[in-house]
Design a protein around this motif. Structure first.
Motif, short mmCIF file in Angstrom:
data_model
loop_
_atom_site.label_atom_id
_atom_site.label_comp_id
_atom_site.label_asym_id
_atom_site.label_seq_id
_atom_site.Cartn_x
_atom_site.Cartn_y
_atom_site.Cartn_z
N ALA A 48 5.88 -1.33 -18.11
CA ALA A 48 5.92 -2.31 -17.02
C ALA A 48 6.07 -1.61 -15.67
CB ALA A 48 7.06 -3.30 -17.24
N VAL A 49 6.89 -0.57 -15.59
CA VAL A 49 7.04 0.18 -14.34
C VAL A 49 5.69 0.79 -13.94
CG1 VAL A 49 8.10 2.19 -13.26
CG2 VAL A 49 9.49 0.64 -14.64
N TRP A 50 4.97 1.32 -14.90
CA TRP A 50 3.64 1.88 -14.62
C TRP A 50 2.70 0.80 -14.08
CZ3 TRP A 50 -0.83 1.12 -18.00
CH2 TRP A 50 -1.96 1.82 -17.58
N LEU A 51 2.77 -0.40 -14.64
CA LEU A 51 1.89 -1.48 -14.21
C LEU A 51 2.21 -1.97 -12.80
CD1 LEU A 51 1.60 -3.66 -17.45
CD2 LEU A 51 -0.04 -2.01 -16.55
N VAL A 52 3.45 -1.78 -12.36
CA VAL A 52 3.83 -2.19 -11.00
C VAL A 52 2.88 -1.56 -9.99
CG1 VAL A 52 5.61 -2.06 -9.23
CG2 VAL A 52 6.24 -2.59 -11.58
N TYR A 53 2.55 -0.30 -10.19
CA TYR A 53 1.71 0.42 -9.24
C TYR A 53 0.26 0.54 -9.69
CZ TYR A 53 6.42 1.64 -7.80
OH TYR A 53 7.73 1.56 -7.40
N GLU A 54 0.00 0.21 -10.94
CA GLU A 54 -1.36 0.34 -11.48
C GLU A 54 -2.19 -0.92 -11.26
OE1 GLU A 54 -4.57 2.14 -13.53
OE2 GLU A 54 -2.73 2.95 -12.66
N LEU A 55 -1.56 -2.10 -11.36
CA LEU A 55 -2.29 -3.36 -11.27
C LEU A 55 -1.77 -4.20 -10.10
CD1 LEU A 55 -2.41 -4.48 -15.02
CD2 LEU A 55 -4.18 -3.28 -13.73
N PRO A 56 -2.65 -4.90 -9.40
CA PRO A 56 -2.18 -5.84 -8.36
C PRO A 56 -1.53 -7.06 -9.00
CG PRO A 56 -4.55 -6.02 -8.64
CD PRO A 56 -4.12 -4.86 -9.51
N GLY A 57 -0.69 -7.74 -8.24
CA GLY A 57 0.03 -8.90 -8.77
C GLY A 57 -0.78 -10.17 -8.80
N THR A 58 -2.09 -10.07 -8.58
CA THR A 58 -2.94 -11.26 -8.57
C THR A 58 -3.74 -11.44 -9.86
OG1 THR A 58 -4.65 -9.96 -7.45
CG2 THR A 58 -3.16 -11.28 -6.07
N LEU A 59 -3.58 -10.53 -10.82
CA LEU A 59 -4.36 -10.60 -12.05
C LEU A 59 -3.74 -11.59 -13.03
CD1 LEU A 59 -5.17 -6.82 -12.64
CD2 LEU A 59 -6.67 -8.58 -11.70
N LEU A 65 -0.82 -16.06 -17.61
CA LEU A 65 0.21 -15.04 -17.38
C LEU A 65 -0.22 -14.09 -16.28
CD1 LEU A 65 2.95 -13.95 -18.50
CD2 LEU A 65 1.60 -12.42 -19.93
N ALA A 66 0.59 -14.00 -15.22
CA ALA A 66 0.34 -13.07 -14.12
C ALA A 66 0.95 -11.72 -14.45
CB ALA A 66 0.91 -13.61 -12.81
N GLY A 67 0.27 -10.66 -14.05
CA GLY A 67 0.77 -9.32 -14.35
C GLY A 67 0.49 -8.36 -13.22
N GLY A 68 1.16 -7.22 -13.25
CA GLY A 68 1.03 -6.24 -12.20
C GLY A 68 1.94 -6.56 -11.02
N GLY A 69 2.08 -5.62 -10.11
CA GLY A 69 2.89 -5.83 -8.92
C GLY A 69 4.30 -6.27 -9.23
N GLY A 70 4.79 -7.24 -8.47
CA GLY A 70 6.15 -7.72 -8.65
C GLY A 70 6.40 -8.39 -9.98
N PHE A 71 5.36 -9.00 -10.56
CA PHE A 71 5.53 -9.63 -11.87
C PHE A 71 5.86 -8.58 -12.93
CE2 PHE A 71 2.59 -12.38 -9.50
CZ PHE A 71 3.33 -13.54 -9.50
N ALA A 72 5.16 -7.45 -12.88
CA ALA A 72 5.47 -6.35 -13.79
C ALA A 72 6.84 -5.76 -13.49
CB ALA A 72 4.39 -5.27 -13.70
N ALA A 73 7.23 -5.77 -12.20
CA ALA A 73 8.55 -5.25 -11.83
C ALA A 73 9.66 -6.06 -12.49
CB ALA A 73 8.72 -5.26 -10.31
#
Length: 506
Positions: A48-59, A65-73
């Motif tokens: 999940a920490v990796w996804l914070v910076y790997e994916l935008p939070g709009t996916l 289910l939203a993922g990436g960015g703050g959601f992954a955080a």
């Protein structure tokens, strides 16, 4: 690897750890069950920490289910809390007859909390919340004594009512606005000219359900009993991770479905930094503000009267949720700051409960009271320091993570017309040091008392106690407390930019 698979990886890792933990426990390997559950949640947190910076939070994954960015955080936060609670409660989980199943439940609940934090579909929201609720009911009963059984039963009955409210609210939304459960299609249908009265009724039902899940006043009555009777490591998990996920879910639902653009709002002008701006206070913001004020006032005043350590933390959790509701009242403009506040609370609460676990291991006859912790801070410096840091952060003392969370939320609330709510929040924080300070006074300034040996009536108790068995709780609580202090000091050196990037949504 597709982006959808990446979004699902942290949740899948936690669930896989829980499932493998159940299988290991079924074949009599309790230690392996706890280890697999902890490994699954820890691996999920890393991903999940990796996804914070790997994916935008709009996916979106499957449009639910939203993922990436703050959601992954937030997924990383709740899974880290799950892993730490398992490691810190190693003595109880590996030696209690119910420990293996409890560890697996925490891993499964961690996956559900991570999913809840990114849901954009009302049916998926219901499923995630109920998965969390069912695991919570079972975790409370793991102490296997009359008091925990009673608390679990009350929790189940009240939880069923809250679930009914949520189901009714979802039924209104789906039935009136296009037969879909997705938040974005529901918003589009309501904005296209749908009736507003059903939307307002659904809003009241959904907010009431969220307030119950968060343990806010006046839907709080389950919280003190739960945190007093659940095993300390399990209580540390329940106090934080589910609430972190639920607060973000409440932000998503509030901003998309019930914001000022959907329902009539109260509007007024005010001058900020010499500039006149128009401010909308939506109906749902007012509901959150009323709930926030009630939670802060009731939680702090009730906690002042408590002699039980777990029960005091239960009532203080009501007040802490009230501070988060201030952010919900302001709206999605402060979602990152509010999630920082909730994260700080969750880690401080975990450190506090793990401190209680260390006390229980070294004082097997401890009755759970604050007075029973007398002198423990002098005899165990690491635990004493960890609990002290937790109490300071929960109060909002500078150089702790809790200070920055409250400062950012309160500052934003002043800017958007909620000065009276901030006054209540500040006064509540001042009052809170009365009961947090009682813990510190007992641990450091009162003489240690002789504690009777346990009666053995508690089937869930750990049969072997001592400093060796307290070591996992001691080290984990110290690690968590060190992180709370590090996050409190880091902004003085590097500013708040790194925190804002981590909790960036959209």
């Amino acid at each position: 690897m597709s982006e959808t698979v990446q979004i699902l990886l942290p949740i899948g890792s936690a669930i896989a750890g829980g499932v493998l933990g159940v299988l290991a426990d079924a074949f009599g390997s309790r230690r392996l069950s706890v280890a697999l559950s902890a490994a699954g949640t820890a691996l999920g947190a890393v991903v999940a920490v990796w996804l914070v910076y790997e994916l935008p939070g709009t996916l979106l994954a499957y449009n639910v289910l939203a993922g990436g960015g703050g959601f992954a955080a937030i997924g990383a936060v709740v899974l880290t809390l799950s892993a730490l609670s398992l490691v810190g409660g190693w003595a109880w989980f590996t030696r209690s007859p119910a420990g293996g199943s409890a560890a697996a439940l925490i891993a499964l609940a961690g996956g559900a909390a991570a999913a809840l934090a990114g849901t954009v579909d009302m049916v998926f929201l219901l499923i995630a919340l109920e998965c969390l609720a069912l695991t919570a009911y079972a975790l409370v009963a793991q102490s296997r004594n009359a008091r925990s059984d009673e608390a679990a039963m009350k929790y189940v009955v009240q939880g069923a009512v809250a679930t009914g409210l949520l189901v009714l609210g979802i039924a209104i939304l789906v039935g009136v606005y296009g037969g879909t459960s997705g938040l974005i299609p529901l918003q589009a249908s309501a904005a296209a000219g749908g009736p507003l009265t059903p939307l307002a009724g659904a809003m009241a039902l959904v907010v009431a359900a969220f307030a119950y899940k968060l343990g806010g006043f006046p839907f709080h009555s389950w919280a003190p009993d739960v945190f007093e009777t659940a095993p300390p490591a399990s209580a540390g998990y329940l106090a934080g991770a589910p609430k972190v996920g639920a607060v973000l879910a409440a932000f998503i639902v509030s901003s998309i479905l019930f914001g000022s653009t959907m329902l009539p709002a109260w509007q007024f002008s005010r001058e900020i930094a010499g500039v006149t701006i128009e401010i909308d206070q939506s109906r749902i913001s007012v509901m959150w503000a009323v709930l926030a004020a009630g939670s802060i006032i009731f939680g702090n005043l009730a906690a002042l009267r408590q002699e039980s350590y777990g029960r005091m933390l239960g009532y203080s959790g009501i007040a802490q949720v009230g501070y988060a509701m201030i952010g919900l009242a302001v709206g999605e403009r402060v979602v990152g700051s509010t999630m920082l506040l909730m994260t700080a609370y969750a880690f401080a609460a975990l450190a506090a409960f793990l401190g209680g676990e260390a006390v229980r291991c070294q004082r097997p006859g401890w009755d759970g009271s604050i007075g029973g912790m007398a002198g423990f801070g002098r005899s165990n410096a690491l635990v004493g320091a960890a609990v002290a840091v937790a109490m300071f952060s929960l109060t909002g003392i500078p150089l702790t993570a809790g200070f920055w969370g409250k400062l950012l939320v309160f500052g934003a609330a002043v800017g958007f017309g909620w000065e009276w709510l901030v006054v209540i929040g500040v006064l509540g924080s001042v009052v809170s040091f009365g009961y947090y300070g009682k813990v510190l006074r007992s641990m450091y300034f009162e003489p240690a008392e002789e504690v009777a040996e346990p009666s053995g009536d508690d089937e869930g108790s750990v049969p072997a106690t001592g400093s060796v068995f307290a070591l996992p709780a001691t080290l984990t609580a110290s690690l968590v407390a060190a992180a709370v202090v590090a996050v409190g000091i880091a902004p003085l050196v590097w500013g708040l930019g790194f925190l804002q990037r981590f909790f960036a949504f959209g």
